[in-house]
Design a protein around this motif. Sequence first.
Motif, PDB file in Angstrom:
ATOM      1  N   LEU A   1      16.812  -9.023  -0.899  1.00  0.00           N
ATOM      2  CA  LEU A   1      17.326  -8.750   0.444  1.00  0.00           C
ATOM      3  C   LEU A   1      16.638  -9.701   1.417  1.00  0.00           C
ATOM      4  CD1 LEU A   1      17.273  -4.829   0.428  1.00  0.00           C
ATOM      5  CD2 LEU A   1      19.181  -6.353  -0.140  1.00  0.00           C
ATOM      6  N   PRO A   2      17.378 -10.604   2.033  1.00  0.00           N
ATOM      7  CA  PRO A   2      16.758 -11.559   2.945  1.00  0.00           C
ATOM      8  C   PRO A   2      15.952 -10.859   4.041  1.00  0.00           C
ATOM      9  CG  PRO A   2      19.016 -12.198   2.478  1.00  0.00           C
ATOM     10  CD  PRO A   2      18.825 -10.827   1.896  1.00  0.00           C
ATOM     11  N   GLY A   3      14.741 -11.345   4.258  1.00  0.00           N
ATOM     12  CA  GLY A   3      13.882 -10.769   5.281  1.00  0.00           C
ATOM     13  C   GLY A   3      13.032  -9.605   4.805  1.00  0.00           C
ATOM     14  N   GLU A   4      13.234  -9.169   3.556  1.00  0.00           N
ATOM     15  CA  GLU A   4      12.500  -8.000   3.046  1.00  0.00           C
ATOM     16  C   GLU A   4      11.806  -8.311   1.729  1.00  0.00           C
ATOM     17  OE1 GLU A   4      14.350  -4.112   3.493  1.00  0.00           O
ATOM     18  OE2 GLU A   4      16.087  -5.090   4.405  1.00  0.00           O
ATOM     19  N   ALA A   5      11.249  -9.514   1.618  1.00  0.00           N
ATOM     20  CA  ALA A   5      10.680  -9.966   0.351  1.00  0.00           C
ATOM     21  C   ALA A   5       9.576  -9.044  -0.147  1.00  0.00           C
ATOM     22  CB  ALA A   5      10.154 -11.390   0.494  1.00  0.00           C
ATOM     23  N   ILE A   6       8.669  -8.645   0.737  1.00  0.00           N
ATOM     24  CA  ILE A   6       7.533  -7.836   0.266  1.00  0.00           C
ATOM     25  C   ILE A   6       8.011  -6.459  -0.165  1.00  0.00           C
ATOM     26  CG2 ILE A   6       5.265  -6.918   0.844  1.00  0.00           C
ATOM     27  CD1 ILE A   6       5.008  -9.114   2.952  1.00  0.00           C
ATOM     28  N   TYR A   7       8.938  -5.884   0.566  1.00  0.00           N
ATOM     29  CA  TYR A   7       9.499  -4.590   0.186  1.00  0.00           C
ATOM     30  C   TYR A   7      10.186  -4.690  -1.174  1.00  0.00           C
ATOM     31  CZ  TYR A   7      12.423  -0.377   0.436  1.00  0.00           C
ATOM     32  OH  TYR A   7      13.029   0.824   0.168  1.00  0.00           O
ATOM     33  N   CYS A   8      10.961  -5.742  -1.381  1.00  0.00           N
ATOM     34  CA  CYS A   8      11.637  -5.943  -2.669  1.00  0.00           C
ATOM     35  C   CYS A   8      10.615  -6.045  -3.799  1.00  0.00           C
ATOM     36  CB  CYS A   8      12.493  -7.204  -2.629  1.00  0.00           C
ATOM     37  SG  CYS A   8      13.931  -7.115  -1.528  1.00  0.00           S
ATOM     38  N   ILE A   9       9.560  -6.804  -3.573  1.00  0.00           N
ATOM     39  CA  ILE A   9       8.511  -6.960  -4.584  1.00  0.00           C
ATOM     40  C   ILE A   9       7.878  -5.611  -4.902  1.00  0.00           C
ATOM     41  CG2 ILE A   9       6.194  -7.915  -4.965  1.00  0.00           C
ATOM     42  CD1 ILE A   9       7.163 -10.326  -3.187  1.00  0.00           C
ATOM     43  N   ALA A  10       7.582  -4.839  -3.861  1.00  0.00           N
ATOM     44  CA  ALA A  10       6.924  -3.545  -4.052  1.00  0.00           C
ATOM     45  C   ALA A  10       7.796  -2.590  -4.845  1.00  0.00           C
ATOM     46  CB  ALA A  10       6.561  -2.943  -2.697  1.00  0.00           C
ATOM     47  N   LYS A  11       9.080  -2.528  -4.515  1.00  0.00           N
ATOM     48  CA  LYS A  11       9.966  -1.599  -5.218  1.00  0.00           C
ATOM     49  C   LYS A  11      10.247  -2.055  -6.651  1.00  0.00           C
ATOM     50  CE  LYS A  11      10.506   1.683  -2.225  1.00  0.00           C
ATOM     51  NZ  LYS A  11       9.869   3.000  -2.490  1.00  0.00           N
ATOM     52  N   ALA A  12      10.279  -3.360  -6.883  1.00  0.00           N
ATOM     53  CA  ALA A  12      10.391  -3.849  -8.260  1.00  0.00           C
ATOM     54  C   ALA A  12       9.170  -3.418  -9.060  1.00  0.00           C
ATOM     55  CB  ALA A  12      10.540  -5.365  -8.271  1.00  0.00           C
ATOM     56  N   ALA A  13       8.010  -3.457  -8.429  1.00  0.00           N
ATOM     57  CA  ALA A  13       6.784  -3.015  -9.097  1.00  0.00           C
ATOM     58  C   ALA A  13       6.827  -1.522  -9.396  1.00  0.00           C
ATOM     59  CB  ALA A  13       5.575  -3.352  -8.239  1.00  0.00           C
ATOM     60  N   VAL A  14       7.413  -0.729  -8.503  1.00  0.00           N
ATOM     61  CA  VAL A  14       7.543   0.707  -8.753  1.00  0.00           C
ATOM     62  C   VAL A  14       8.403   0.949  -9.999  1.00  0.00           C
ATOM     63  CG1 VAL A  14       8.550   2.861  -7.877  1.00  0.00           C
ATOM     64  CG2 VAL A  14       7.144   1.441  -6.378  1.00  0.00           C
ATOM     65  N   SER A  15       9.483   0.208 -10.143  1.00  0.00           N
ATOM     66  CA  SER A  15      10.331   0.371 -11.320  1.00  0.00           C
ATOM     67  C   SER A  15       9.586  -0.005 -12.596  1.00  0.00           C
ATOM     68  CB  SER A  15      11.607  -0.475 -11.182  1.00  0.00           C
ATOM     69  OG  SER A  15      12.478   0.105 -10.232  1.00  0.00           O
TER      70      SER A  15
ATOM     71  N   GLY B   1       0.806  -1.218   0.000  1.00  0.00           N
ATOM     72  CA  GLY B   1       0.000   0.000   0.000  1.00  0.00           C
ATOM     73  C   GLY B   1       0.836   1.264   0.000  1.00  0.00           C
ATOM     74  N   ILE B   2       1.807   1.346   0.896  1.00  0.00           N
ATOM     75  CA  ILE B   2       2.581   2.589   0.993  1.00  0.00           C
ATOM     76  C   ILE B   2       3.623   2.680  -0.114  1.00  0.00           C
ATOM     77  CG2 ILE B   2       4.296   1.669   2.616  1.00  0.00           C
ATOM     78  CD1 ILE B   2       2.854   5.287   2.371  1.00  0.00           C
ATOM     79  N   ASN B   3       4.198   1.566  -0.534  1.00  0.00           N
ATOM     80  CA  ASN B   3       5.267   1.628  -1.525  1.00  0.00           C
ATOM     81  C   ASN B   3       4.769   1.652  -2.966  1.00  0.00           C
ATOM     82  OD1 ASN B   3       8.032   1.322  -0.120  1.00  0.00           O
ATOM     83  ND2 ASN B   3       6.756  -0.184   0.918  1.00  0.00           N
ATOM     84  N   LEU B   4       3.676   0.988  -3.252  1.00  0.00           N
ATOM     85  CA  LEU B   4       3.199   0.878  -4.627  1.00  0.00           C
ATOM     86  C   LEU B   4       1.883   1.614  -4.854  1.00  0.00           C
ATOM     87  CD1 LEU B   4       3.480  -0.239  -7.475  1.00  0.00           C
ATOM     88  CD2 LEU B   4       2.376  -2.356  -6.672  1.00  0.00           C
ATOM     89  N   LYS B   5       0.873   1.308  -4.060  1.00  0.00           N
ATOM     90  CA  LYS B   5      -0.442   1.927  -4.279  1.00  0.00           C
ATOM     91  C   LYS B   5      -0.358   3.445  -4.159  1.00  0.00           C
ATOM     92  CE  LYS B   5      -5.208   2.014  -2.588  1.00  0.00           C
ATOM     93  NZ  LYS B   5      -6.168   1.454  -1.606  1.00  0.00           N
ATOM     94  N   SER B   6       0.249   3.938  -3.083  1.00  0.00           N
ATOM     95  CA  SER B   6       0.355   5.391  -2.906  1.00  0.00           C
ATOM     96  C   SER B   6       1.165   6.018  -4.026  1.00  0.00           C
ATOM     97  CB  SER B   6       0.985   5.714  -1.550  1.00  0.00           C
ATOM     98  OG  SER B   6       0.128   5.330  -0.495  1.00  0.00           O
ATOM     99  N   SER B   7       2.281   5.378  -4.399  1.00  0.00           N
ATOM    100  CA  SER B   7       3.104   5.903  -5.490  1.00  0.00           C
ATOM    101  C   SER B   7       2.305   5.985  -6.784  1.00  0.00           C
ATOM    102  CB  SER B   7       4.325   5.000  -5.714  1.00  0.00           C
ATOM    103  OG  SER B   7       5.207   5.059  -4.624  1.00  0.00           O
TER     104      SER B   7
END
Length: 256
Positions: free
Chosen positions: A154-168, A117-123
Amino acid sequence: MQQPSFDLSGQVALVTGAGRGLGRAIALALANAGADVALGLRDIAADGGLADEIAGLGRRALKLQMDAGNLDQSRAAMDEAIAKLGRIDILVNNVGGGGSQGPVEDFTEQTFDDTIGINLKSSFFIAQYAGKHMIARGSGRIINMSSQAAFVALPGEAIYCIAKAAVSHMTKCMAVEWGKYGITVNAVAPTFIATPGTAPALADPVFKADVEDRIAALHRIGEPHEVAGAVVFLASPAASLITGQTMLIDGGWTAR
């Protein structure tokens, strides 16, 4: 022969998350390059003197109550920026956060929804709203905030990695659709930068040493102004032929 220009005089920029860290550095860098700056702030009363610093550079600064997680508030803030500053030429979509950490098998649905939500939807919806204004004007620059996490696991940050890949990838999609309106859409993807947000993690000497080792070429933590410089470039006339790109600012992390 025409020479590249990095001058932003006469431009109006909106920087979300401007209260501290990368957002603050980017806002100051844009003002230093000549732009007036609207400051999207989670707490409008807590800009840390940023508006005064920008005014001291001879630029207009407008403080906006703009929690990126509140889309109605964000749209109202953009409307206010347009009403008071005349337009938005440059959007720095500085939205995101790492959220919870843990192994893939332990993440909850709520954690997934919050991080996406904060990394992809809001962006997406902040860029969409600014993009509509830019389409009507026939020009604009959008710079989204991705991360090196879009390119490495990045180990332990799978959802964050997915979200930022989606932003790109979102950046590519917007660039392809909006290029015909004179709008460029790019992203920056920083490594670990010394900001208030990363300070707790980097306070662990073992973690910090591991990060410095993984920043394979330069072996040091980045500084906010090093990201801000890339944003100014992408916002400037010098980058007029660059769109749909994510610029890695990672000190060599992903080169290894």
